[in-house]
Motif scaffolding. Structure first.
Motif, PDB file in Angstrom:
ATOM      1  N   SER A  99       0.258  -1.141   0.101  1.00 53.49           N
ATOM      2  CA  SER A  99       0.384  -0.211   0.001  1.00 53.49           C
ATOM      3  C   SER A  99       1.095   1.217   0.119  1.00 53.49           C
ATOM      4  CB  SER A  99      -0.937   0.009   0.795  1.00 53.49           C
ATOM      5  OG  SER A  99      -1.701   1.308   1.062  1.00 53.49           O
ATOM      6  N   THR A 100       0.784   2.364  -0.839  1.00 53.27           N
ATOM      7  CA  THR A 100       0.885   3.878  -0.913  1.00 53.27           C
ATOM      8  C   THR A 100       0.441   5.332  -1.229  1.00 53.27           C
ATOM      9  OG1 THR A 100       3.023   4.681  -1.836  1.00 53.27           O
ATOM     10  CG2 THR A 100       1.546   3.198  -2.883  1.00 53.27           C
ATOM     11  N   ASP A 101       0.631   5.376  -0.205  1.00 51.00           N
ATOM     12  CA  ASP A 101      -0.312   6.729   0.064  1.00 51.00           C
ATOM     13  C   ASP A 101       0.241   7.609  -1.327  1.00 51.00           C
ATOM     14  OD1 ASP A 101       2.377   8.102  -0.064  1.00 51.00           O
ATOM     15  OD2 ASP A 101       1.968   8.585   2.014  1.00 51.00           O
ATOM     16  N   GLY A 102       0.758   7.954  -2.654  1.00 49.96           N
ATOM     17  CA  GLY A 102       1.014   8.445  -3.461  1.00 49.96           C
ATOM     18  C   GLY A 102       1.957   9.582  -3.713  1.00 49.96           C
ATOM     19  N   THR A 103       2.650   9.740  -3.079  1.00 52.52           N
ATOM     20  CA  THR A 103       3.345  10.912  -2.378  1.00 52.52           C
ATOM     21  C   THR A 103       4.762  10.184  -3.251  1.00 52.52           C
ATOM     22  OG1 THR A 103       3.916  10.014  -0.803  1.00 52.52           O
ATOM     23  CG2 THR A 103       1.947  11.332  -0.259  1.00 52.52           C
ATOM     24  N   ALA A 104       4.935   9.045  -3.481  1.00 54.21           N
ATOM     25  CA  ALA A 104       6.311   9.297  -4.419  1.00 54.21           C
ATOM     26  C   ALA A 104       6.196   9.195  -5.289  1.00 54.21           C
ATOM     27  CB  ALA A 104       7.057   7.973  -3.168  1.00 54.21           C
ATOM     28  N   GLY A 105       6.635   9.524  -6.391  1.00 54.82           N
ATOM     29  CA  GLY A 105       7.024   8.942  -7.652  1.00 54.82           C
ATOM     30  C   GLY A 105       7.699   8.051  -7.830  1.00 54.82           C
ATOM     31  N   TRP A 106       7.300   6.798  -9.334  1.00 52.69           N
ATOM     32  CA  TRP A 106       8.338   6.497 -10.119  1.00 52.69           C
ATOM     33  C   TRP A 106       9.549   6.578  -9.518  1.00 52.69           C
ATOM     34  CZ3 TRP A 106       7.476   0.665  -9.228  1.00 52.69           C
ATOM     35  CH2 TRP A 106       6.082   0.508  -9.636  1.00 52.69           C
ATOM     36  N   GLU A 109      11.096   9.156  -7.885  1.00 54.52           N
ATOM     37  CA  GLU A 109      11.585   9.456  -6.869  1.00 54.52           C
ATOM     38  C   GLU A 109      11.254   8.600  -5.805  1.00 54.52           C
ATOM     39  OE1 GLU A 109       8.736  14.059  -6.521  1.00 54.52           O
ATOM     40  OE2 GLU A 109       8.108  12.008  -6.002  1.00 54.52           O
ATOM     41  N   PRO A 110      12.883   8.384  -5.891  1.00 52.14           N
ATOM     42  CA  PRO A 110      13.065   6.967  -4.917  1.00 52.14           C
ATOM     43  C   PRO A 110      13.287   7.211  -3.843  1.00 52.14           C
ATOM     44  CG  PRO A 110      14.934   7.060  -6.552  1.00 52.14           C
ATOM     45  CD  PRO A 110      13.814   7.984  -6.841  1.00 52.14           C
ATOM     46  N   TRP A 111      13.977   8.691  -3.175  1.00 51.86           N
ATOM     47  CA  TRP A 111      14.462   8.945  -1.748  1.00 51.86           C
ATOM     48  C   TRP A 111      13.033   8.928  -1.102  1.00 51.86           C
ATOM     49  CZ3 TRP A 111      14.758  10.988  -6.360  1.00 51.86           C
ATOM     50  CH2 TRP A 111      14.359  12.649  -6.663  1.00 51.86           C
ATOM     51  N   TRP A 138      10.417   6.387  -1.621  1.00 55.51           N
ATOM     52  CA  TRP A 138       9.204   5.480  -1.387  1.00 55.51           C
ATOM     53  C   TRP A 138       8.748   4.998  -0.204  1.00 55.51           C
ATOM     54  CZ3 TRP A 138      12.952   2.596  -6.615  1.00 55.51           C
ATOM     55  CH2 TRP A 138      12.390   2.968  -7.076  1.00 55.51           C
ATOM     56  N   PHE A 139      10.155   4.820   0.777  1.00 57.95           N
ATOM     57  CA  PHE A 139       9.666   4.550   1.497  1.00 57.95           C
ATOM     58  C   PHE A 139       8.635   4.769   3.355  1.00 57.95           C
ATOM     59  CE2 PHE A 139      13.888   2.634   0.237  1.00 57.95           C
ATOM     60  CZ  PHE A 139      13.682   1.245   1.189  1.00 57.95           C
ATOM     61  N   SER A 140       9.108   6.377   2.609  1.00 57.17           N
ATOM     62  CA  SER A 140       8.212   7.022   3.622  1.00 57.17           C
ATOM     63  C   SER A 140       6.036   7.167   3.269  1.00 57.17           C
ATOM     64  CB  SER A 140       8.941   8.272   3.071  1.00 57.17           C
ATOM     65  OG  SER A 140       8.904   8.946   2.181  1.00 57.17           O
ATOM     66  N   ALA A 141       6.855   6.687   1.709  1.00 58.18           N
ATOM     67  CA  ALA A 141       5.521   6.382   0.998  1.00 58.18           C
ATOM     68  C   ALA A 141       4.352   5.607   1.479  1.00 58.18           C
ATOM     69  CB  ALA A 141       5.388   7.198  -0.681  1.00 58.18           C
TER      70      ALA A 141
END
Length: 242
Positions: free
Chosen positions: A215-222, A224-226, A228-231
């Motif tokens: 599950s991802t909240d959508g705040t990280a684009g493909w 924007e790997p930095w 990914w973990f926070s999203a």
């Protein structure tokens, strides 16, 4: 040496082919991944959830196969959905779009919504107010726990009891069909909208939603790997769908 390299390459190709075949078999007959693109099943499912659907729960139809080839009609080795199941199905009006909703009505049931209250066979379904639910965009809903006649409890959201689909005519569910509704009751195109979804034929069922695997909240684009973990919504990982 050349012969050995050739053998190694051939073995690699065979391994890839076997892996693809195994993946196709698992996807067709066991579990298929789906992602949630809309908010119609909030709060049960959120945009950005990824889940596995069990294909064997309801048996198999042509829609269980890749590209839905018209090889046979009806279902084989089929079990029947239970009231309250969260199910994936092909949208009946186009037989192409994947929809996920909750099975509310079974064949022969009469379903109606009166003043926001779901009625099944003339009996109002019990709902208990839990409190406010604030969406990501700041919209505030009222959250209820609804108890279906078979004892299944699940959350629903209501903007109010005076929205477009909060008062409907009675719907008599035909044989071998089902009535499906979104848990986000005032923001769901479902069986209440006959011109767009309507009754769901048994043949259109793909499977039952089982559990979330990502599950991802959508705040990280493909790109924007930095981020990914926070999203990632870690609290939703490996949760059963109920």
């Amino acid at each position: 040496m050349a012969r050995k390299n050739s053998g190694g390459f051939g073995e690699t190709i065979r391994t890839v082919v076997y892996a693809v075949l195994i993946a196709v078999v698992i996807r067709t007959f066991a579990y298929e991944p789906f992602n949630i693109p809309s908010g119609s099943m909030k709060p049960t499912l959120l945009i950005g959830d990824y889940l596995f659907v069990s294909k064997f729960s309801y048996g198999y139809s042509r829609f269980s196969l890749p590209f839905s080839p018209n090889l046979f009609s009806g279902r084989i080795l089929g079990g029947e959905p239970e009231r309250g199941d969260v199910a994936v199905f092909k949208k009946p009006t186009d037989n192409q779009t994947d929809y996920i909703k909750r099975i509310i009505g079974l064949p022969g049931d009469t379903i109606q919504v009166v003043g926001g209250i779901l009625q099944i066979n003339g009996t109002p379904v019990t709902r208990e107010e839990v409190g406010p639910y604030t969406d990501d965009d700041g919209r505030v809903y009222t959250r209820y726990i609804e108890t279906l006649p078979n004892g299944v409890k699940h959350p629903i959201l209501e903007t109010s009891d005076h929205e477009f689909l909060d008062n409907t005519a009675p719907y008599l569910v035909p044989p071998r069909h089902y009535f499906a509704m979104g848990d986000n009751r005032d923001n769901s195109q479902d069986s209440r909208v006959m011109s767009d979804v309507g009754f769901v034929p048994a043949e259109n069922l793909i499977g039952r939603a089982e559990f979330l695997f990502f599950s991802t909240d959508g705040t990280a684009g493909w790109l924007e790997p930095w981020k990914w973990f926070s999203a990632v919504r870690y609290d939703r990982l490996f949760q059963a769908v109920r």
